[in-house]
Scaffold this motif. Structure first.
Motif, short mmCIF file in Angstrom:
data_model
loop_
_atom_site.label_atom_id
_atom_site.label_comp_id
_atom_site.label_asym_id
_atom_site.label_seq_id
_atom_site.Cartn_x
_atom_site.Cartn_y
_atom_site.Cartn_z
N GLU A 81 7.14 4.70 -81.38
CA GLU A 81 6.69 4.30 -82.71
C GLU A 81 5.16 4.25 -82.79
OE1 GLU A 81 10.39 1.46 -84.15
OE2 GLU A 81 8.97 0.69 -82.66
N VAL A 82 4.51 3.79 -81.73
CA VAL A 82 3.05 3.77 -81.70
C VAL A 82 2.51 5.19 -81.75
CG1 VAL A 82 1.01 3.20 -80.32
CG2 VAL A 82 2.86 1.53 -80.55
N ASN A 83 3.12 6.09 -81.00
CA ASN A 83 2.69 7.48 -81.02
C ASN A 83 2.84 8.09 -82.41
OD1 ASN A 83 1.60 9.71 -79.49
ND2 ASN A 83 3.59 10.69 -79.80
N HIS A 84 3.94 7.80 -83.07
CA HIS A 84 4.17 8.30 -84.43
C HIS A 84 3.13 7.72 -85.39
CE1 HIS A 84 6.02 8.40 -88.46
NE2 HIS A 84 6.38 9.59 -88.06
N LEU A 85 2.86 6.42 -85.27
CA LEU A 85 1.85 5.76 -86.10
C LEU A 85 0.49 6.43 -85.90
CD1 LEU A 85 0.93 3.29 -87.91
CD2 LEU A 85 0.47 2.14 -85.75
N ALA A 86 0.11 6.64 -84.65
CA ALA A 86 -1.19 7.26 -84.33
C ALA A 86 -1.30 8.65 -84.95
CB ALA A 86 -1.38 7.32 -82.83
N GLN A 87 -0.27 9.46 -84.80
CA GLN A 87 -0.30 10.81 -85.35
C GLN A 87 -0.32 10.80 -86.87
OE1 GLN A 87 2.92 12.86 -83.37
NE2 GLN A 87 1.70 13.14 -81.52
N ALA A 88 0.44 9.90 -87.48
CA ALA A 88 0.44 9.79 -88.94
C ALA A 88 -0.93 9.36 -89.45
CB ALA A 88 1.52 8.82 -89.40
N ALA A 92 -4.57 12.56 -82.40
CA ALA A 92 -3.74 13.47 -81.61
C ALA A 92 -2.76 12.70 -80.73
CB ALA A 92 -4.60 14.39 -80.75
N THR A 93 -3.22 11.57 -80.18
CA THR A 93 -2.38 10.80 -79.27
C THR A 93 -2.58 9.31 -79.51
OG1 THR A 93 -4.07 10.59 -77.55
CG2 THR A 93 -2.66 12.56 -77.46
N ALA A 94 -1.66 8.53 -78.98
CA ALA A 94 -1.80 7.07 -79.05
C ALA A 94 -3.03 6.61 -78.28
CB ALA A 94 -0.54 6.40 -78.51
N GLU A 99 -8.32 4.03 -78.32
CA GLU A 99 -9.74 4.15 -77.96
C GLU A 99 -10.62 4.00 -79.20
OE1 GLU A 99 -10.39 7.73 -75.67
OE2 GLU A 99 -8.77 7.16 -74.29
N TYR A 100 -10.24 4.64 -80.29
CA TYR A 100 -11.02 4.55 -81.53
C TYR A 100 -11.07 3.10 -82.03
CZ TYR A 100 -12.18 4.66 -86.44
OH TYR A 100 -12.75 4.39 -87.65
#
Length: 118
Positions: A81-88, A92-94, A99-100
């Protein structure tokens, strides 16, 4: 941020995460004005769109944990879910996402996940 402008304009980015501040977050159905380059000479409107949903979000960036409130429940997101949130959100990646936010906001973050219609 300028790096996200093309994906906001073409409709592939349909959300943003904003820190809690003095102003109230938008409400569902309100018209959003999506800009890039705010408070600079390069400020420009990317698009307007109705607000689809707003969710409180909290992050422990050191531990790479994200909690989002839906309804009355503040639930922790799993790795997928975190990966999906990050991409949405245009990353590119969680790892890039964390980091941002850590570089921009420090070790913790509290704010709102704002989604809009395309």
């Amino acid at each position: 941020m300028a790096r996200f402008a093309p994906s906001v304009e073409d409709g592939t980015k349909r959300q943003t995460i904003r820190a809690a501040g003095k102003r109230r977050p938008p409400r569902r159905g309100e018209q959003l004005q999506l800009y890039t380059g705010m408070r600079t000479r390069n400020c420009r409107l990317l698009r307007t769109a109705p607000c689809k949903a707003v969710y409180p979000i909290a992050m422990d960036l050191a531990a790479r944990r994200v909690r989002v409130q839906t309804g009355d429940v503040m639930g922790e997101l799993d790795a997928e879910e975190v990966n999906h949130l990050a991409q949405a959100d245009g990353f590119a990646t969680a790892a890039d996402f964390f980091e941002y936010f850590a570089a921009t906001h420090g070790q913790t973050f509290a704010g709102h996940l704002i989604e809009w219609e395309v």
